[in-house]
Motif scaffolding. Structure first.
Motif, mmCIF file in Angstrom:
data_model
loop_
_atom_site.group_PDB
_atom_site.id
_atom_site.type_symbol
_atom_site.label_atom_id
_atom_site.label_comp_id
_atom_site.label_asym_id
_atom_site.label_seq_id
_atom_site.Cartn_x
_atom_site.Cartn_y
_atom_site.Cartn_z
ATOM 1 N N GLY A 114 1.159 -1.149 0.319
ATOM 2 C CA GLY A 114 0.032 -0.137 -0.519
ATOM 3 C C GLY A 114 1.165 0.669 -0.231
ATOM 4 N N GLN B 229 -1.341 -3.669 5.088
ATOM 5 C CA GLN B 229 -2.382 -3.623 4.888
ATOM 6 C C GLN B 229 -3.088 -1.909 5.923
ATOM 7 O OE1 GLN B 229 -3.902 -5.835 8.453
ATOM 8 N NE2 GLN B 229 -2.360 -5.566 9.879
ATOM 9 N N HIS C 134 -5.366 -5.860 1.070
ATOM 10 C CA HIS C 134 -4.233 -5.157 -0.184
ATOM 11 C C HIS C 134 -4.740 -4.114 0.258
ATOM 12 C CE1 HIS C 134 -2.018 -4.207 -3.954
ATOM 13 N NE2 HIS C 134 -1.993 -5.912 -3.345
ATOM 14 N N ARG D 266 -3.093 -1.560 -0.643
ATOM 15 C CA ARG D 266 -3.375 -0.269 -2.191
ATOM 16 C C ARG D 266 -4.929 -0.663 -2.979
ATOM 17 N NH1 ARG D 266 -2.722 -1.996 -7.170
ATOM 18 N NH2 ARG D 266 -1.215 -3.704 -6.661
ATOM 19 N N ARG D 267 -5.290 -1.633 -3.143
ATOM 20 C CA ARG D 267 -6.622 -2.241 -3.717
ATOM 21 C C ARG D 267 -7.412 -1.428 -2.905
ATOM 22 N NH1 ARG D 267 -5.684 -8.170 -4.573
ATOM 23 N NH2 ARG D 267 -4.405 -8.049 -7.066
ATOM 24 N N ILE D 268 -7.223 -1.313 -1.337
ATOM 25 C CA ILE D 268 -8.734 -0.678 -0.639
ATOM 26 C C ILE D 268 -8.107 1.178 -1.159
ATOM 27 C CG2 ILE D 268 -9.430 -0.025 1.591
ATOM 28 C CD1 ILE D 268 -8.182 -3.135 2.061
ATOM 29 N N ASP E 1 -14.657 -5.110 -5.490
ATOM 30 C CA ASP E 1 -13.294 -4.325 -4.319
ATOM 31 C C ASP E 1 -12.681 -4.143 -3.780
ATOM 32 O OD1 ASP E 1 -13.454 -3.116 -7.539
ATOM 33 O OD2 ASP E 1 -13.483 -1.065 -7.039
ATOM 34 N N VAL E 2 -13.832 -4.667 -2.321
ATOM 35 C CA VAL E 2 -12.926 -4.321 -1.286
ATOM 36 C C VAL E 2 -13.111 -5.996 -0.805
ATOM 37 C CG1 VAL E 2 -12.952 -4.001 1.382
ATOM 38 C CG2 VAL E 2 -12.781 -2.210 -0.686
ATOM 39 N N ALA F 297 -9.980 -7.769 -2.176
ATOM 40 C CA ALA F 297 -8.342 -7.045 -1.583
ATOM 41 C C ALA F 297 -8.343 -8.410 -0.150
ATOM 42 C CB ALA F 297 -8.650 -5.980 -1.030
ATOM 43 N N HIS F 298 -9.536 -8.887 0.294
ATOM 44 C CA HIS F 298 -9.251 -9.409 1.476
ATOM 45 C C HIS F 298 -9.635 -11.453 1.048
ATOM 46 C CE1 HIS F 298 -11.888 -6.400 3.107
ATOM 47 N NE2 HIS F 298 -11.377 -6.899 4.225
#
Ligand code: URA
Length: 436
Positions: free
Chosen positions: A205, A241, A350, A352-354, A411-412, A415-416
């Motif tokens: 991130g 995270q 993740h 960055r994705r968040i 999306d979120v 990210a998990h």
């Protein structure tokens, strides 16, 4: 000299002279080099890098694009901090008041969101009425009167960074160590604090994904600080995270307020206490790191840091009613809790994705100058290593429309990542680098 020749030279992997760097920065600041040429140059730097000598020259040229304040006579012993950029990183909003509560002046020049990472100025501007564009005279007057100020780059101070920052945000040119180091250190040099704690993020991130590049950035910035007569400590902290729960402007301010009131997520509180303890040590307010930790914790628990935050908000025109009752801060029309789709241990969240999901919700910019939506964001309720049971609350989405909420959910959730086996929690910090 011509801008195009300097772009071509960097494109061809050659080292720029100090004169070329000075020319580029002064002409760009004076609006005589257009955004498209500066963006092309930034991309050439991202792809081909700079030597440490070039980065140092770039930093000094950017610091000298406006005035350099010397706070040693105005507010002696002032300390500052800066993060290299992460997700959910609202540390400044808590740490500045903690250090101010201990009696040290804190004079900080922050930035806006950058790529997928949030920016302190955008967060602070969730508070109705607040101004972050203080002039140099207003900055000095506020420091003299209140000993605490938090501003952005201005036409007087670090203007080159203000302009380049806005371009980097939307041209994919953020994660270049020379551009990060010069952006951060030019602001620190221009705003004049005599000591600075640099919070260098490491992980997916952040803009330095591994420890080696984090260390390089940290060492470079500490060396530039020394060269400009400042004390510096760099911390290498985890950014795999998100930090704390809230990611998004107004909800991060809410989380900072609850932390200032002695609550807040444990990881975020501990992170803030560590950064504050280093600032207190650098500013000679305490003899040891453990004394710094104890003093910082006391100022959260006895309400003195919270009172310093209120002083900061009021001094910069923010409506105190909205921080005293955070339910009055901007709030999104669609808020939904999403539950765990399965049982297991969280192996990755993740960051960055968040961060990207929050930008897509409208919490960050996709083009230069875009208005952002302060109310949107995501609350991440669990940490890597947590054991989760199916249907436990996992995260909360704050969105402007139903459609955006549904997209952010996907999306979120993506990210998990999960494991059937127990997973080690992530550390908060990896290393500390002191001025030699
Ligand atoms: N913070 C800054 O001010 N600049 C960067 O480039 C990254 C983080």
């Amino acid at each position: 000299m011509r801008a195009v020749d300097i772009i071509v030279k960097k494109r061809d992997k050659q080292e720029l002279s100090r004169e070329e760097i000075d020319f580029l920065i002064s002409e760009f600041t004076a609006d005589r080099i257009p955004d498209y040429q500066m963006s092309a140059w930034a991309m050439a730097v991202l792809l081909n890098g700079m030597t440490d000598r070039e980065t140092t020259d770039l930093t000094m040229a950017m610091a000298d694009s406006g005035d350099r304040l010397d706070l040693t006579r105005i507010v002696p012993g002032s300390v500052d901090k800066h993060s290299s950029g992460g997700v959910g990183d609202k540390t400044t909003l808590v740490v500045e008041p903690i250090v101010s509560a201990a009696g040290l002046p804190v004079a900080k020049m922050s930035g806006r969101g950058l790529g997928h990472s949030g920016g302190t100025l955008d967060k602070l501007e969730s508070i109705p009425g607040i101004r972050t564009n203080l002039s140099e005279d207003e900055f000095i007057a506020q420091l003299r009167e209140h000993g605490i100020a938090l501003i952005g780059q201005t036409a007087d101070m670090a203007p080159a960074d203000g302009k380049l920052y806005a371009l980097r945000d939307v041209t994919g040119t953020v994660p270049a160590i020379p551009l990060i180091a010069s952006s951060i250190m030019s602001k620190k040099i221009a705003s004049g604090a005599s000591a600075v704690v640099l919070d260098v993020k490491v992980g997916v991130g952040s803009f330095t994904q591994d420890l080696e590049s984090g260390r390089h950035l940290a060492r470079l910035m500490v060396a530039i600080a020394k060269l400009s007569g400042r004390k510096a400590t760099a911390l290498l902290s985890d950014m795999n995270q998100p930090l704390g729960e809230a990611v998004g402007n107004a909800i991060e301010v809410k989380e900072a307020i609850s932390t200032l009131q002695g609550e807040g997520p444990t990881d975020f509180r501990d992170h803030c206490l560590t950064v504050a303890a280093h600032m207190l040590m650098l500013g000679s307010a305490v003899p040891t790191f453990n004394d710094g930790l104890a003093l910082a914790a006391r100022s959260l628990d006895d309400g003195s840091a919270w009172q310093r935050f209120r002083v900061l908000v009021a001094a910069q025109g923010g409506h105190l009613a909205t921080v005293d009752d955070p339910s009055l801060l901007p709030s999104a029309p669609h808020i939904e809790t999403v539950h765990a789709p399965r049982s297991g241990y969280l192996s990755q969240i993740h960051a960055r994705r968040i961060g990207e999901a929050v930008v897509r919700l409208g919490g960050g910019r996709e083009v230069k100058g875009q208005q952002i939506d302060h109310s949107v964001g995501v609350e991440i309720l669990r940490l890597v290593g947590d054991q989760v049971t199916e249907n436990d609350p996992l995260f909360v989405i704050h969105a402007a429309t139903r459609g955006e909420l549904e997209r952010a959910k996907t999306d979120v959730l993506g990210a998990h990542h999960w494991s059937d086996e127990p997973v080690e929690p992530l550390p908060l910090f990896y290393d500390t680098i002191y001025t030699e």
